[in-house]
Write an enzyme that holds these catalytic residues in place. Structure first.
Site, PDB file in Angstrom:
ATOM      1  N   HIS A 128     -20.876  20.516  83.000  1.00 52.44           N
ATOM      2  CA  HIS A 128     -21.363  20.830  84.347  1.00 52.44           C
ATOM      3  C   HIS A 128     -20.576  20.114  85.432  1.00 52.44           C
ATOM      4  O   HIS A 128     -20.309  20.658  86.501  1.00 52.44           O
ATOM      5  CB  HIS A 128     -22.840  20.493  84.508  1.00 52.44           C
ATOM      6  CG  HIS A 128     -23.337  20.768  85.900  1.00 52.44           C
ATOM      7  ND1 HIS A 128     -23.705  19.779  86.780  1.00 52.44           N
ATOM      8  CD2 HIS A 128     -23.457  21.934  86.581  1.00 52.44           C
ATOM      9  CE1 HIS A 128     -24.057  20.329  87.931  1.00 52.44           C
ATOM     10  NE2 HIS A 128     -23.920  21.633  87.835  1.00 52.44           N
ATOM     11  N   CYS A 148     -25.369  27.039  85.932  1.00 50.59           N
ATOM     12  CA  CYS A 148     -24.116  26.476  85.412  1.00 50.59           C
ATOM     13  C   CYS A 148     -24.301  25.480  84.264  1.00 50.59           C
ATOM     14  O   CYS A 148     -23.814  25.683  83.157  1.00 50.59           O
ATOM     15  CB  CYS A 148     -23.353  25.797  86.549  1.00 50.59           C
ATOM     16  SG  CYS A 148     -22.911  26.893  87.903  1.00 50.59           S
TER      17      CYS A 148
END
Length: 490
Positions: A130, A71
């Site tokens: 993130h 991610c």
């Protein structure tokens, strides 16, 4: 009569020119863990009518690949337009360590910052970088006021609801508990007896709709980033989205075995998935999960996708009601793919097609961008210069990515289409025909080759050993993508 037609054509031309010179808005939608598992990608068992419709009237990218299959690192690459060049760029800390401490006077920290510099009002809601809500703190820590992207956002907002923090909301269960509070004693899925607002992504949609109304009133050009959590684990969604599917008839992976002629270090034991301690079965490289459980998990993943599809539909409906759809570019981007039991893996974190290929849809109000299926190989780093091109904003920072607006307009392929990805001490290169991966490790084999045009699209057999001439031909191109990130490791 001649004067009449001349005036008419002039008016049409001026109208067209006006539409092209007015600054377009951007609605940038990030969807966590969204592989190309949508009806528009030929997966007709998936109920994704809203994304399918946006793809049909826009541009659907059938060969979009991320730089890193995790991610934070994937988002660092798209936000900066750069491929990873040092170890931190492969981690979820990439954005915090590389961007959150830079002064505003330096080059734009992200392409969003560049929009802000160009006069756009930039709004961030949910997981764009993130962090689940845009602020820097750990999963089980109290939120801070430190922004992960301090210069990119004019307005940063999030509704954490009954879960109280962004990270709690990210791992939310319908009861108001979360993976952390329940000490991971949870299933990796849930069908909540609730409406859309019973999970955080419904609250994110509500907030985004409210912000769109404010932006309509202000009249400023805007860039709005909306980050949805699902279908990231846990696969939790309101039961009505589960009810869209007949679990018994869902397909399981047609490629559930470890590929031939590889080292198992190219894969992993699904540790993220196995954190959910109450799952009925554990995944691992030593054995497959049962078909029944694989269908249960597929059902959960698809229900989560349908839930997000409904949220995207609500956003688009609001754009239309506000008449903002006529001047708004909509981007739907999956931050990476996901193995649904493919190659015996449940999760991302590999250099295989399943983890690297993700959804990309761009729906533009301009006629030359409409109704296109773009088969060119593109990578996430390309999105930075592409959006600046589409919005006619000068790019003042060099990027590894290259604009692919020409692919949308004309479907003209490059002579050399390639996407580079990085992880697990390896570099993987995808061309139109091949995936070539080179690992910087001592464990053999370190070269993997898969032919996507000759029955090897499942990547179920490494054919490098019997094709040395192809390796010799492709290796110089792979080396162009070597940023010096890796050295040989144990």
């Amino acid at each position: 009569m001649f004067k009449y037609f001349t005036s008419l054509f002039l008016m049409i031309g001026l109208t067209s020119l006006s539409a092209q010179t007015e600054k377009p808005n951007v609605l940038f939608i990030c969807v966590d863990d969204l592989r190309t598992e949508l009806g528009t990608y030929g997966k007709h068992y998936v109920k994704s009518p809203n994304m399918d419709a946006l793809a049909k009237s826009g541009a659907l990218f059938t060969n979009h690949y991320v730089q890193v299959p995790t991610c934070g690192a994937s988002r660092h690459a798209i936000l900066t337009g750069m491929r990873p060049s040092k170890p931190v760029h492969l981690s979820n800390n990439a954005i915090v360590e590389e961007l959150s401490t830079k002064p505003e006077s330096s080059v734009p920290e992200t392409f969003i910052h560049r929009f802000k510099q160009a006069g756009y009002h930039t709004v961030g809601i949910g997981k764009i970088s993130h962090s689940a809500d845009g602020y820097v703190y750990g999963y089980e820590e109290e939120p801070t006021t430190k922004k992960e992207l301090p210069h990119s956002w004019s307005d940063l907002a999030f509704d954490s609801g009954k879960w109280k923090t962004g990270w709690n909301a990210f791992f939310a269960y319908e009861s108001g508990e979360n993976r952390q509070s329940l000490k991971k004693q949870v299933k990796p899925y849930e069908a909540g007896e609730t409406d859309d607002q019973g999970y955080p992504d419904g609250l994110t949609t509500n907030l985004a709709i409210s912000k769109l109304k404010e932006l309509k009133k202000s009249g400023e050009p805007f860039f709005m980033g909306v980050g949805f959590f699902k279908p990231h684990l846990p696969f939790n969604a309101p039961k009505k989205y589960w009810d869209l599917y007949d679990e018994e008839n869902l397909p399981v992976s047609t490629n559930p075995n470890i590929p031939e002629n590889i080292n198992q270090k190219s894969l992993h034991a699904s540790s993220e998935f196995n954190q959910y301690a109450l799952g009925e079965e554990k995944a691992g490289l030593d054995k497959q999960v049962s078909d029944a459980y694989a269908r249960k998990l597929k059902h959960a993943y698809l229900a989560s996708i349908s839930y997000i599809d409904a949220q995207i539909g609500r956003l688009y409906q609001q754009l239309k009601e506000l008449e903002l759809d006529k001047n708004t570019i909509i981007v739907i981007w999956g931050d990476h793919g996901w193995h649904l039991g493919d190659q015996r893996v449940w999760g991302k974190h590999t250099l295989f097609e399943n983890a690297l290929k993700s959804t990309l849809i761009i729906n533009s109000p301009y006629s030359q961008h409409k109704a296109k299926k773009v088969r060119a190989i593109v990578e996430s780093a390309d999105i930075y210069p592409t959006l600046l091109d589409m919005c006619r904003i000068e790019q003042i920072k060099p990027t590894d990515g290259e604009s692919f607006e020409k692919h949308i307009k004309y479907n003209i392929p490059d002579t050399e289409e390639v996407a580079y990805s990085y992880f697990k001490n390896g570099i993987s290169m995808r061309t139109k025909t091949y995936r070539l991966t080179k690992y910087f490790r001592k464990d053999q084999p370190v070269i993997e080759l898969y032919d996507h045009h000759k029955g090897n699209a499942k990547e179920d057999k490494n054919i490098a050993k019997e094709n040395p001439e192809i390796i010799k031909e492709l290796m110089p191109l792979l080396e162009k993508g070597d940023t010096g990130l890796f050295t040989v490791s144990e």
